[in-house]
Design an enzyme around this catalytic site. Structure first.
Site, PDB file in Angstrom:
ATOM      1  N   ARG A 142      57.505  54.766  50.616  1.00  0.00           N
ATOM      2  CA  ARG A 142      58.565  53.716  50.226  1.00  0.00           C
ATOM      3  C   ARG A 142      59.934  54.061  50.063  1.00  0.00           C
ATOM      4  NH1 ARG A 142      54.747  50.131  45.776  1.00  0.00           N
ATOM      5  NH2 ARG A 142      53.400  49.407  47.423  1.00  0.00           N
ATOM      6  N   GLU A 166      50.454  53.687  56.692  1.00  0.00           N
ATOM      7  CA  GLU A 166      49.446  52.267  56.744  1.00  0.00           C
ATOM      8  C   GLU A 166      48.201  52.905  57.624  1.00  0.00           C
ATOM      9  OE1 GLU A 166      49.356  49.702  55.517  1.00  0.00           O
ATOM     10  OE2 GLU A 166      51.186  49.453  54.817  1.00  0.00           O
ATOM     11  N   GLN A 210      41.148  52.482  54.789  1.00  0.00           N
ATOM     12  CA  GLN A 210      39.698  52.830  53.972  1.00  0.00           C
ATOM     13  C   GLN A 210      39.782  54.227  52.955  1.00  0.00           C
ATOM     14  OE1 GLN A 210      37.018  51.491  55.703  1.00  0.00           O
ATOM     15  NE2 GLN A 210      37.890  50.900  57.628  1.00  0.00           N
ATOM     16  N   THR A 211      41.077  54.288  52.709  1.00  0.00           N
ATOM     17  CA  THR A 211      41.518  55.567  51.680  1.00  0.00           C
ATOM     18  C   THR A 211      42.166  55.255  50.807  1.00  0.00           C
ATOM     19  OG1 THR A 211      41.334  56.738  53.770  1.00  0.00           O
ATOM     20  CG2 THR A 211      42.077  58.018  52.051  1.00  0.00           C
ATOM     21  N   TYR A 255      46.617  44.060  61.192  1.00  0.00           N
ATOM     22  CA  TYR A 255      47.223  44.355  59.831  1.00  0.00           C
ATOM     23  C   TYR A 255      48.246  45.409  59.999  1.00  0.00           C
ATOM     24  CZ  TYR A 255      47.689  46.618  55.649  1.00  0.00           C
ATOM     25  OH  TYR A 255      48.511  47.311  54.608  1.00  0.00           O
ATOM     26  N   ASP A 269      44.638  42.583  54.967  1.00  0.00           N
ATOM     27  CA  ASP A 269      43.656  43.358  55.230  1.00  0.00           C
ATOM     28  C   ASP A 269      42.625  42.868  53.943  1.00  0.00           C
ATOM     29  OD1 ASP A 269      44.904  44.018  52.645  1.00  0.00           O
ATOM     30  OD2 ASP A 269      44.573  46.153  52.816  1.00  0.00           O
ATOM     31  N   CYS A 293      44.659  42.139  40.616  1.00  0.00           N
ATOM     32  CA  CYS A 293      43.545  41.333  41.200  1.00  0.00           C
ATOM     33  C   CYS A 293      42.450  42.246  41.696  1.00  0.00           C
ATOM     34  CB  CYS A 293      44.088  40.074  42.305  1.00  0.00           C
ATOM     35  SG  CYS A 293      43.148  39.071  42.572  1.00  0.00           S
ATOM     36  N   CYS A 328      43.262  38.813  34.998  1.00  0.00           N
ATOM     37  CA  CYS A 328      43.986  37.386  35.027  1.00  0.00           C
ATOM     38  C   CYS A 328      45.012  37.294  33.973  1.00  0.00           C
ATOM     39  CB  CYS A 328      42.971  36.345  35.118  1.00  0.00           C
ATOM     40  SG  CYS A 328      41.784  36.312  36.428  1.00  0.00           S
ATOM     41  N   CYS A 386      48.350  38.688  34.875  1.00  0.00           N
ATOM     42  CA  CYS A 386      48.831  38.514  36.326  1.00  0.00           C
ATOM     43  C   CYS A 386      49.887  37.814  36.311  1.00  0.00           C
ATOM     44  CB  CYS A 386      47.537  37.617  36.720  1.00  0.00           C
ATOM     45  SG  CYS A 386      47.871  37.340  38.649  1.00  0.00           S
TER      46      CYS A 386
HETATM   47 FE1  SF4 Z   1      43.605  37.296  40.870  1.00  0.00          FE
HETATM   48 FE2  SF4 Z   1      45.833  36.723  39.201  1.00  0.00          FE
HETATM   49 FE3  SF4 Z   1      44.202  34.966  40.378  1.00  0.00          FE
HETATM   50 FE4  SF4 Z   1      43.225  36.387  38.360  1.00  0.00          FE
HETATM   51  S1  SF4 Z   1      44.903  35.120  38.090  1.00  0.00           S
HETATM   52  S2  SF4 Z   1      41.982  35.780  40.264  1.00  0.00           S
HETATM   53  S3  SF4 Z   1      44.466  38.411  38.760  1.00  0.00           S
HETATM   54  S4  SF4 Z   1      45.548  36.262  41.524  1.00  0.00           S
END
Ligand code: SF4
Length: 373
Positions: free
Chosen positions: A39, A51, A56-57, A134, A152, A206, A213, A216
């Site tokens: 970045r 990318e 997968q890593t 992707y 992805d 997430c 959540c 979030c």
């Molecule tokens: Fe995902 Fe945020 Fe939705 Fe929870 S509130 S499911 S962390 S996007």
């Protein structure tokens, strides 16, 4: 007259506040984004390499490889001009080696067809070897800020929850649907940051299990969270389990040297190096398979000594179980063009896949134990 095919149209749910969601998400990304080596600037080549490595890593696994790779091959030109063995050596341990071979093939295409400049149109970039939808979207949006989606597995999970989608994400049609929906959510002028923000949200908040959540940044917009079903999404059909394959490998000693060989140019682990390894079909006798295969493929006779170790390795479609034997060379000239005897110190000059480095470790351990006796 044949009917003209209509373009697919998918619309976001009415209750999803796409504009506000995108603004809040990007603002969160601006303040919380991780400091990652790819970045530091918007060089499309740097982003492209990252990318491909990140497929997968995990990020933490990729970091040292990325630094080393960029030191060795800092430009498209440097990668295009490097011997393939050097590129595979720099990829050693990262797995999925076709990524490295395709990356170099594509770098050569960029050098020859685009004067070393990574193309900036979806049509051109999608033609490069190893660049799927992707990766194309990620490069176009992050390096060139083009409003292209980069969908992805992480993005599919996050958007399935945000939009309360119950489509099976293992199906190609779901990816296409999500690309349409993500495209409608990209804020003007912030495509690269938006795509990275979704990836960041998937990596940090997430999460596949236990989405966070309560912390979030887009809690207010998430339709699955409103229904309390976030942990049940995304829906993902079961993939076929990897097919088990029995193999036997030989560590053949000739004085202080060991027999290694280069794998074929095509197929699994192409062009990497290995201790000779052979498939054991049915209820075949491992020792008999070793003796016969070494004679047929290398023209040498050996004495099979102890079993050194048992190594397991799972690829996406295969599960290898490799029984490894120490053997002493008895006679015959290696008639194959791909085998050679090398000292243990020289092994470091060749690129070996993970399954083979496990064999090397077992050999070193056995030798260390022997010196203690
Ligand atoms: Fe995902 Fe945020 Fe939705 Fe929870 S509130 S499911 S962390 S996007």
């Amino acid at each position: 007259m044949a009917k003209k095919k209509q373009p697919l149209t998918y619309t976001l749910p009415d209750e999803f506040q796409a504009f506000d969601f995108a603004q809040d998400l990007v603002a969160w990304y601006d303040s919380q984004k991780r400091d990652l080596p790819w970045r530091i600037n918007k060089d499309p080549y740097r982003i492209w390499v990252s990318e491909i490595m990140l497929q997968q890593t995990r990020v933490e696994t990729v970091k040292p490889y990325y630094h080393n790779f960029m030191d060795k091959f800092p430009t498209v030109q440097a990668l295009a001009d490097a011997p393939e063995d050097e590129v595979l050596k720099a990829w050693e341990g990262l797995g999925y080696y076709s990524r490295a071979r395709n990356l170099q093939a594509a770098a050569r295409e960029v050098k020859e067809q685009y004067g070393g400049i990574v193309p900036d149109t979806p049509e051109e970039i999608a033609k490069l070897k190893g660049v799927g939808p992707y990766t194309a979207g990620a490069i176009l949006s992050i390096a060139y800020n083009k409003p292209e989606p980069a969908v992805d597995g992480n993005v599919m999970r996050v958007f399935s929850r945000l939009l309360l989608m119950e489509d099976d994400i293992a199906k190609p049609a779901t990816r296409i649907k999500l690309e349409h929906l993500v495209r409608q959510t990209i804020p003007v002028g912030r495509a690269g940051d938006f795509n990275q923000a979704i990836m960041e949200l998937g990596a940090l908040v997430c999460l596949p299990k236990n989405p966070q959540c309560l912390t979030c940044p887009v809690f207010d917009y998430c339709l699955a969270r409103k229904e309390g079903v976030q942990e049940e999404l995304p829906v993902k059909g079961k993939a076929k389990p990897p097919r088990p394959v029995q193999l036997v490998a030989a560590v053949v000693r000739k004085g202080s040297e060991l027999l290694i060989r280069k794998r074929p140019e095509q197929g699994l682990l192409a062009n990497l190096w290995e201790f000779p390894i052979f498939e054991v079909k049915g209820q075949g006798d491992e020792t008999a398979v070793l003796l016969e295969s070494l004679e047929q493929e290398h023209g040498i006779e050996v004495e099979v000594l102890d079993q050194l170790t048992l190594v397991q390795h799972t690829f996406s479609h295969l599960h290898w179980e490799v029984s490894v034997y120490l053997c002493d060379y008895l006679g015959g000239e290696d008639t194959s063009t791909r085998g050679r005897f090398v000292t243990q110190e020289q092994l470091a000059e060749f690129a070996f896949p993970n399954v083979q480095t496990k064999i090397m470790e077992a050999l070193k351990q056995k030798e260390a134990e022997a010196t203690l006796l």
